[in-house]
Write an enzyme that holds these catalytic residues in place. Structure first.
Site, PDB file in Angstrom:
ATOM      1  CB  CYS A  29      -2.311   8.442   5.657  1.00  0.00           C
ATOM      2  SG  CYS A  29      -2.464   6.839   4.822  1.00  0.00           S
ATOM      3  NE  ARG A  70      -0.817   1.882   3.414  1.00  0.00           N
ATOM      4  CZ  ARG A  70       0.287   2.610   3.597  1.00  0.00           C
ATOM      5  NH1 ARG A  70       1.413   2.069   4.007  1.00  0.00           N
ATOM      6  NH2 ARG A  70       0.271   3.901   3.357  1.00  0.00           N
ATOM      7  CG  ASP A  96      -3.216   7.845  -2.502  1.00  0.00           C
ATOM      8  OD1 ASP A  96      -3.324   8.420  -1.409  1.00  0.00           O
ATOM      9  OD2 ASP A  96      -2.832   6.670  -2.634  1.00  0.00           O
TER      10      ASP A  96
HETATM   11  C1  RUB Z   1      -1.998   5.736   1.404  1.00  0.00           C
HETATM   12  C2  RUB Z   1      -2.031   7.228   1.319  1.00  0.00           C
HETATM   13  C3  RUB Z   1      -0.703   7.920   1.245  1.00  0.00           C
HETATM   14  C4  RUB Z   1      -0.341   8.134  -0.219  1.00  0.00           C
HETATM   15  C5  RUB Z   1       1.090   8.639  -0.381  1.00  0.00           C
HETATM   16  O1  RUB Z   1      -3.266   5.142   1.268  1.00  0.00           O
HETATM   17  O2  RUB Z   1      -3.063   7.856   1.231  1.00  0.00           O
HETATM   18  O3  RUB Z   1      -0.761   9.163   1.881  1.00  0.00           O
HETATM   19  O4  RUB Z   1      -0.473   6.930  -0.939  1.00  0.00           O
HETATM   20  O5  RUB Z   1       1.981   7.666   0.116  1.00  0.00           O
HETATM   21  P1  RUB Z   1      -3.400   3.544   1.347  1.00  0.00           P
HETATM   22  P2  RUB Z   1       3.464   7.535  -0.480  1.00  0.00           P
HETATM   23  O6  RUB Z   1      -2.820   3.114   2.652  1.00  0.00           O
HETATM   24  O7  RUB Z   1      -4.881   3.287   1.249  1.00  0.00           O
HETATM   25  O8  RUB Z   1      -2.662   2.967   0.156  1.00  0.00           O
HETATM   26  O9  RUB Z   1       4.112   8.872  -0.257  1.00  0.00           O
HETATM   27  O10 RUB Z   1       4.102   6.439   0.323  1.00  0.00           O
HETATM   28  O11 RUB Z   1       3.346   7.209  -1.926  1.00  0.00           O
END
Ligand code: RUB
Length: 328
Positions: free
Chosen positions: A135, A24, A204
């Site tokens: 998150c 994820r 995302d």
């Molecule tokens: C993860 C989420 C993160 C982004 C960015 O959602 O919202 O803030 O993906 O993360 P989920 P990164 O847990 O549902 O995948 O900077 O690691 O790409």
């Protein structure tokens, strides 16, 4: 999924991992998607170049369907496949090698991007700043950790991030780096905002107008930050900018299983109660002070410019027909 039996086990495992969220976070999803393409290419058996290329397209479509919101997934697949199409491959062996090279190139660039984002983002942090994050974002963590290593930041409020509690992953990572981490319930964001100097979150998907799609609750953090005049930064690689939004598409918001919110027993006992579990939301560009990318720190209104750069995608390459009104 009807494709499953035709793809190698490792490819199906990555697809399932993305779907069930054991893989994820938009950045990791992108990297695993290109690794899956690489595994598919390496495993391919057959003589005809055309068949190989068609097979790779099918694997790409399969992987892209694993989760809907993070545009890093289709962008990563497109990164490899659009370049593969342009290479005029003449043998299967050559095609396999090209996929391996492109996938490795993507992963290397993605890793470099995270480092640059950390460095650029840390310049926006001032000595003694108290931060808040939401998150688990590797890009946001990169900024916070880099700022910490420079001695600028020590205290971070980390929102627990229901229903999947990704905040706890962030808390662990930051605590291991020696930061003082305070985990807070999501509902307390406005209560704690007065203690915070800056917010750093990930993304995302970033739309062409600079709107940021990130884990549900991000837009409420932005709202509380704006009210308290706290700066709100988004850390993201440019492969999370969405070319689809240039075509007028809205970013699809994933809705997940109600059992992530309450357990099965409760659902059975209260069967008349509806439960709705959207897992991303949209923060309008007016709430974002800057987007920190590996190409620079930009105002959200400049998102459009980055869509045409390197990682950015040629509209003809993204696997959907541009609208009839589209002209070069
Ligand atoms: C993860 C989420 C993160 C982004 C960015 O959602 O919202 O803030 O993906 O993360 P989920 P990164 O847990 O549902 O995948 O900077 O690691 O790409």
């Amino acid at each position: 999924m009807s494709h499953e039996h035709r793809f190698p086990k490792e490819v199906v495992e990555i697809y399932e991992g993305i779907k069930n969220m054991s893989i994820r976070g938009a950045g990791r999803i992108a990297k695993y998607a290109v690794i899956a393409l690489m595994k598919a290419a390496e495993d391919y058996k057959g003589g005809e170049t055309r068949d190989f290329l068609q097979y790779m397209e099918r694997v790409g479509s399969y992987l892209k369907s694993a989760r809907p919101t993070a545009v890093s997934l289709p962008n990563a697949v497109t990164y490899v496949l659009s370049r593969l199409r342009k290479l005029s491959i003449t043998s299967v062996e050559e095609g396999k090698q090209a996929v391996v090279n492109l996938a490795q190139e993507f992963v290397r660039k993605a890793d470099e991007a995270l480092k640059i984002i950390g460095e650029l983002g840390s310049r926006r942090i001032e000595n003694g700043d108290v931060l808040m994050t939401h998150c688990h974002s590797t890009a946001a963590v990169s900024v916070i950790v880099t700022a910490h290593r420079k001695g600028k930041v020590n205290v971070v409020y980390v929102k627990e991030t229901r229903p999947a509690f990704q905040g706890l992953i962030t808390a662990k990572a930051l605590a291991e780096e020696g930061l003082e981490v305070i985990v807070i319930p999501d509902s307390s964001v406005r209560y704690f905002m007065k203690k915070v100097d800056k917010v750093v979150v990930g993304a995302d998907t970033v739309a062409a107008n600079g709107a940021v799609v990130n884990k549900i609750g991000t837009s409420l953090v932005a709202l509380a930050a704006k009210e308290a005049r706290v700066r709100f930064y988004v850390a993201t690689e440019t492969f999370k900018f969405s070319p689809y939004t240039l075509l007028g598409e809205l970013v699809p918001i994933e809705v997940r299983d109600p059992r992530e919110v309450v357990d099965e027993e409760w659902i059975r006992e209260n069967e008349k109660v509806k439960i709705f579990n959207p897992v991303f939301d949209v923060t309008p560009p007016e709430y974002v002070d800057a987007i920190i990318t590996e190409k620079g720190v930009i105002p959200p209104q400049a998102a459009l410019l980055l869509l045409t750069e390197d990682y950015g995608i040629d509209l003809r390459e993204i696997g959907m027909n541009p609208p009839a009104t589209y002209e070069e």
